[in-house]
Design a protein around this motif. Structure first.
Motif, PDB file in Angstrom:
ATOM      1  N   GLY A 135       5.022  29.315 -25.508  1.00 46.00           N
ATOM      2  CA  GLY A 135       4.507  28.197 -24.719  1.00 46.00           C
ATOM      3  C   GLY A 135       5.315  27.861 -23.494  1.00 46.00           C
ATOM      4  N   ASN A 136       6.328  28.661 -23.185  1.00 50.23           N
ATOM      5  CA  ASN A 136       7.210  28.322 -22.078  1.00 50.23           C
ATOM      6  C   ASN A 136       6.571  28.526 -20.706  1.00 50.23           C
ATOM      7  N   THR A 137       5.493  29.277 -20.659  1.00 53.12           N
ATOM      8  CA  THR A 137       4.807  29.444 -19.381  1.00 53.12           C
ATOM      9  C   THR A 137       4.280  28.099 -18.895  1.00 53.12           C
ATOM     10  N   LEU A 138       3.691  27.334 -19.809  1.00 54.34           N
ATOM     11  CA  LEU A 138       3.202  26.001 -19.439  1.00 54.34           C
ATOM     12  C   LEU A 138       4.362  25.040 -19.209  1.00 54.34           C
ATOM     13  N   THR A 139       5.452  25.200 -19.968  1.00 54.36           N
ATOM     14  CA  THR A 139       6.633  24.367 -19.739  1.00 54.36           C
ATOM     15  C   THR A 139       7.139  24.546 -18.316  1.00 54.36           C
ATOM     16  N   ALA A 140       7.227  25.792 -17.890  1.00 51.14           N
ATOM     17  CA  ALA A 140       7.659  26.070 -16.516  1.00 51.14           C
ATOM     18  C   ALA A 140       6.679  25.471 -15.511  1.00 51.14           C
ATOM     19  N   ALA A 141       5.377  25.576 -15.808  1.00 49.67           N
ATOM     20  CA  ALA A 141       4.364  25.038 -14.899  1.00 49.67           C
ATOM     21  C   ALA A 141       4.490  23.528 -14.764  1.00 49.67           C
ATOM     22  N   LEU A 197      11.544  15.315 -21.013  1.00 48.99           N
ATOM     23  CA  LEU A 197      11.242  16.710 -21.294  1.00 48.99           C
ATOM     24  C   LEU A 197       9.804  17.015 -20.896  1.00 48.99           C
ATOM     25  N   ALA A 198       9.571  18.244 -20.473  1.00 53.98           N
ATOM     26  CA  ALA A 198       8.239  18.646 -20.027  1.00 53.98           C
ATOM     27  C   ALA A 198       7.221  18.379 -21.127  1.00 53.98           C
ATOM     28  N   ALA A 199       6.164  17.673 -20.770  1.00 50.52           N
ATOM     29  CA  ALA A 199       5.167  17.290 -21.768  1.00 50.52           C
ATOM     30  C   ALA A 199       3.797  17.148 -21.124  1.00 50.52           C
ATOM     31  N   MET A 200       2.769  17.163 -21.969  1.00 51.09           N
ATOM     32  CA  MET A 200       1.403  16.940 -21.501  1.00 51.09           C
ATOM     33  C   MET A 200       0.660  16.094 -22.520  1.00 51.09           C
ATOM     34  N   LYS A 201      -0.287  15.330 -22.033  1.00 48.99           N
ATOM     35  CA  LYS A 201      -1.119  14.504 -22.910  1.00 48.99           C
ATOM     36  C   LYS A 201      -2.305  15.323 -23.384  1.00 48.99           C
ATOM     37  N   LEU A 202      -2.539  15.269 -24.694  1.00 50.66           N
ATOM     38  CA  LEU A 202      -3.656  16.015 -25.271  1.00 50.66           C
ATOM     39  C   LEU A 202      -4.990  15.467 -24.769  1.00 50.66           C
ATOM     40  N   HIS A 255       5.135  18.080 -26.467  1.00 52.30           N
ATOM     41  CA  HIS A 255       5.974  18.911 -25.614  1.00 52.30           C
ATOM     42  C   HIS A 255       5.127  20.015 -24.967  1.00 52.30           C
ATOM     43  N   ALA A 256       5.540  20.432 -23.806  1.00 51.41           N
ATOM     44  CA  ALA A 256       4.754  21.409 -23.051  1.00 51.41           C
ATOM     45  C   ALA A 256       4.577  22.718 -23.811  1.00 51.41           C
ATOM     46  N   CYS A 257       5.584  23.121 -24.592  1.00 54.16           N
ATOM     47  CA  CYS A 257       5.441  24.373 -25.347  1.00 54.16           C
ATOM     48  C   CYS A 257       4.369  24.235 -26.426  1.00 54.16           C
ATOM     49  N   HIS A 258       4.260  23.033 -27.009  1.00 55.88           N
ATOM     50  CA  HIS A 258       3.181  22.750 -27.963  1.00 55.88           C
ATOM     51  C   HIS A 258       1.838  22.824 -27.232  1.00 55.88           C
ATOM     52  N   ALA A 259       1.761  22.154 -26.085  1.00 56.44           N
ATOM     53  CA  ALA A 259       0.527  22.179 -25.298  1.00 56.44           C
ATOM     54  C   ALA A 259       0.186  23.598 -24.848  1.00 56.44           C
ATOM     55  N   GLY A 260       1.220  24.414 -24.567  1.00 53.63           N
ATOM     56  CA  GLY A 260       0.990  25.800 -24.167  1.00 53.63           C
ATOM     57  C   GLY A 260       0.294  26.591 -25.254  1.00 53.63           C
ATOM     58  N   GLY A 261       0.671  26.327 -26.520  1.00 53.88           N
ATOM     59  CA  GLY A 261       0.004  26.989 -27.634  1.00 53.88           C
ATOM     60  C   GLY A 261      -1.437  26.536 -27.774  1.00 53.88           C
ATOM     61  N   VAL A 262      -1.678  25.241 -27.529  1.00 53.01           N
ATOM     62  CA  VAL A 262      -3.041  24.702 -27.589  1.00 53.01           C
ATOM     63  C   VAL A 262      -3.915  25.381 -26.547  1.00 53.01           C
TER      64      VAL A 262
END
Length: 646
Positions: free
Chosen positions: A456-462, A579-584, A604-611
């Protein structure tokens, strides 16, 4: 409910949540709201007054009968609260009871907030107990034990309280009373032990009559005792929690072995059916009254048998594999305190007395050496679960612990693969580069995996890159040769932003620098000390930075960060990003806990990246080095699916 068909009841049940969402806190119906509803947590001052009275009587008056009565009220409050809390904890132990859950929906923030003051009835009972003593001082003379009182109490409960509750409950389902009072209790979508206390003031006055007849009645007859009071009230609470539990704990074969129990004992399934078909199952604890009243649900037995004998449960489509950060944050789970779990984590004073028990629990989890399910939610009809590796953050940095941690992560991935999970996303330290190469270790070892392993780090970086203003022309980057640091540096160099990369390894720096075209290599500069960034106001922190090192940042600096745990916000003249994060997306259902320090609905963004990986239906593994070309692709996909940057 007489005179209504099933269709009408189903339509009414669907309308209940809308009523609750429009509830403004004031109702026209008398006795709907609690007298202390606007007091918030100040309502507990009543117990403080009792404690002061007890302390005064003990120290100054050297013990009185009134002092004993205060003591029993306080002790009963603590014991009753403990009964409900223990049942709540068990209800949320998904790793123990996931196959016997009656409703597979999750309890969302809306229901948790609605049931926040579930314990109002405990205060009501304590007030009535005080009034009862003032009116009848002889209650303070109750003996410790009287066997006749136990028999009398049971007789009053079976002969008076049970039928009284049955008929009053049916009356509450009449159009007027349901519309003005009882709908509140039925507004809870998923039954939970705290749901037992979620009702109006009028309903709990009625419930007090049900409890009061056996207890005060026995005392007034002359057979009362302290043990009878404690035993009946705690037993009553225990059965109420059992009935409102969302976990079926009574095996079906027990009723086959002892058929009489079918008429004398309610199960969680029994009460849960009442919340779905409100024409049936009105009794308190004894189904015989529903049988006599011809209101028992015809499908109850089959439904109970199906749930109590269930061996498998719904397979999740997506799994987020988390880990414990520290001892305190390990208590930020729903089976400890669901109210605490529903708000962002912060250290609270009430956590410290629980530290020894938490330590013992974690030792037990280590001994078991298996990941455990702690939360779940639904998104667009798909089930998303969070599994946790029972390891603390500091252990990930111990060389001798690496093998054991990787083994646990590997077992979780293989388990997900066997179950048929589509995507498993690794949390921060579970994909540490030095630990397993960002997940590469597992993909290389098991090339036939059907489950997609995603860091999920691609979205974290984004997320981090999109936080940086477009007019920034220079940034300071720590952790610059890490997986995320490398991707951020390469992306910014393409944007012609000068990146001061803090690293002592010239070899690793040159390797990254060569990944950009020659004409852009000048935008990547190696620095070895924090002093080099004393004029740069944009810091991106990927490695722990001490307050002393932060002092080199000029006033007005903003600290972006992707380090776990986050750095201490030491500088008052600077700003600190989270920390990098996104709202579901808004259509997420059943989410009732916050992810570490994140707000409600934020992950966390890595969680969102998996989603995003799952929602897009991508079949490739996302492990190892970040593909810089995919950063914008993943970002746009996240926005397209309704995820929002924080």
């Amino acid at each position: 409910m007489e005179g209504e068909n099933v269709t009408t009841m189903v339509e009414e049940r669907k309308a209940i949540p809308d009523k609750r969402s429009n509830f403004s806190g004031k109702m026209t119906a008398p006795l709907f709201a609690w007298p202390w509803e606007n007091f918030g947590n100040y309502k507990y001052l009543f117990y403080v007054a009792l404690l002061v009275k007890y302390s005064y009587s003990t120290t100054i008056q050297e013990g009185t009968k009134e002092n004993n009565w205060c003591f029993h009220i306080l002790l009963l409050f603590c014991l009753r609260g403990l009964v409900y809390q223990l049942w709540s904890s068990y209800d949320y132990m998904f790793f123990l009871n996931r196959t016997r859950r009656i409703s597979e929906e999750g309890i969302d923030f809306k229901q948790i907030d609605a049931e926040w003051h579930w314990d109002n009835f405990l205060i009501l009972h304590a007030i009535v107990a005080v009034l009862a003593y003032w009116s009848f001082p002889s209650l303070a003379n109750l003996p410790l034990w009287d066997g006749r009182g136990i028999i009398c109490c049971l007789a009053l409960h079976i002969g008076v309280s049970e039928p009284m509750y049955y008929w009053l409950h049916r009356l509450l389902h009449s159009p007027y009373l349901f519309e003005n009072y009882h709908w509140l209790h039925h507004s809870s979508k998923v039954s939970h032990p705290f749901t037992a206390g979620h009702a109006t003031f009028l309903e709990h006055l009625i419930l007090f009559l049900v409890i009061g007849v056996p207890t005060l009645g026995t005392a007034f007859i002359g057979y009362g005792s302290i043990s009878m009071m404690y035993g009946y009230i705690l037993h009553f609470d225990f059965l109420r929690c059992l009935g409102h539990s969302n976990v079926e704990v009574i095996p079906h074969h027990l009723f086959k072995t002892i058929p009489l129990l079918r008429y004398l004992f309610c199960t969680p399934t029994y009460h849960n059916i009442h919340h779905k078909d409100m024409r049936t199952n009105f009794c308190l604890f004894m189904p015989i009254f529903d049988i006599l009243g011809k209101t028992i649900n015809a499908h109850y037995s089959d439904h109970h048998k199906e749930i109590s004998s269930r061996k498998n449960t719904r397979v999740p489509d997506f799994v987020f594999l988390g880990h414990v950060v520290d001892m305190m944050s390990s208590m930020h789970v729903q089976f400890v305190f669901r109210s605490f779990s529903s708000i962002p984590f912060s250290i609270k004073f009430f956590l410290f007395p629980m530290w020894p028990f938490t330590f013992l629990f974690m030792l037990a989890m280590w001994a078991k050496s298996k990941t455990f399910l702690v939360s779940f939610y639904n998104l667009r009809g798909r089930l998303y679960q969070t599994w946790v590796v029972p390891r603390f953050g500091f252990q990930y940095f111990l060389p001798f612990a690496a093998e054991g941690i990787n083994k646990q992560i590997e077992e979780a991935i293989l388990r997900a693969d066997r179950l048929g999970v589509k995507v498993i996303s690794l949390a921060a330290l579970n994909k540490n580069e030095s630990l397993n190469g960002g997940g590469t270790l597992f993909v290389d070892k098991h090339p036939d995996l059907k489950v997609c392993v995603v860091h999920g780090n691609t979205l974290t970086a984004a997320v981090i890159l999109n936080e940086i203003p477009q007019d920034v022309d220079e940034v300071f980057l720590t952790g610059s040769t890490s997986k995320l640091g490398r991707a951020i540096a390469l992306y910014l160099a393409r944007r012609r932003v000068r990146v001061l990369m803090l690293t002592q390894s010239t070899e690793r720096f040159l390797k990254i620098q060569k990944e950009v075209p020659e004409e852009l290599q000048k935008f990547l500069a190696q620095v070895t000390k924090y002093q080099a960034a004393k004029h740069c106001k944009t810091w991106i922190i990927g490695k722990w930075t001490t307050p002393r090192e932060q002092n080199w940042a000029p006033s007005g600096t903003h600290f972006h960060q992707f380090v776990v745990p986050p750095i201490i916000p030491f500088r008052r003249d600077c700003t600190y990003g989270k920390l990098a994060a996104m709202k579901l997306p808004e259509d997420v259902e059943g989410l009732g806990s916050c992810e570490y320090t994140m707000g409600r609905g934020v992950v966390h963004a890595c969680h969102a990246g998996g989603v995003v990986h799952f929602l897009e239906g991508w079949k490739h593994h996302e492990v190892g080095a970040i593909n810089v070309d995919q950063i914008d692709v993943v970002w746009e996909a996240a926005l397209r699916h309704g995820l929002k940057p924080m």
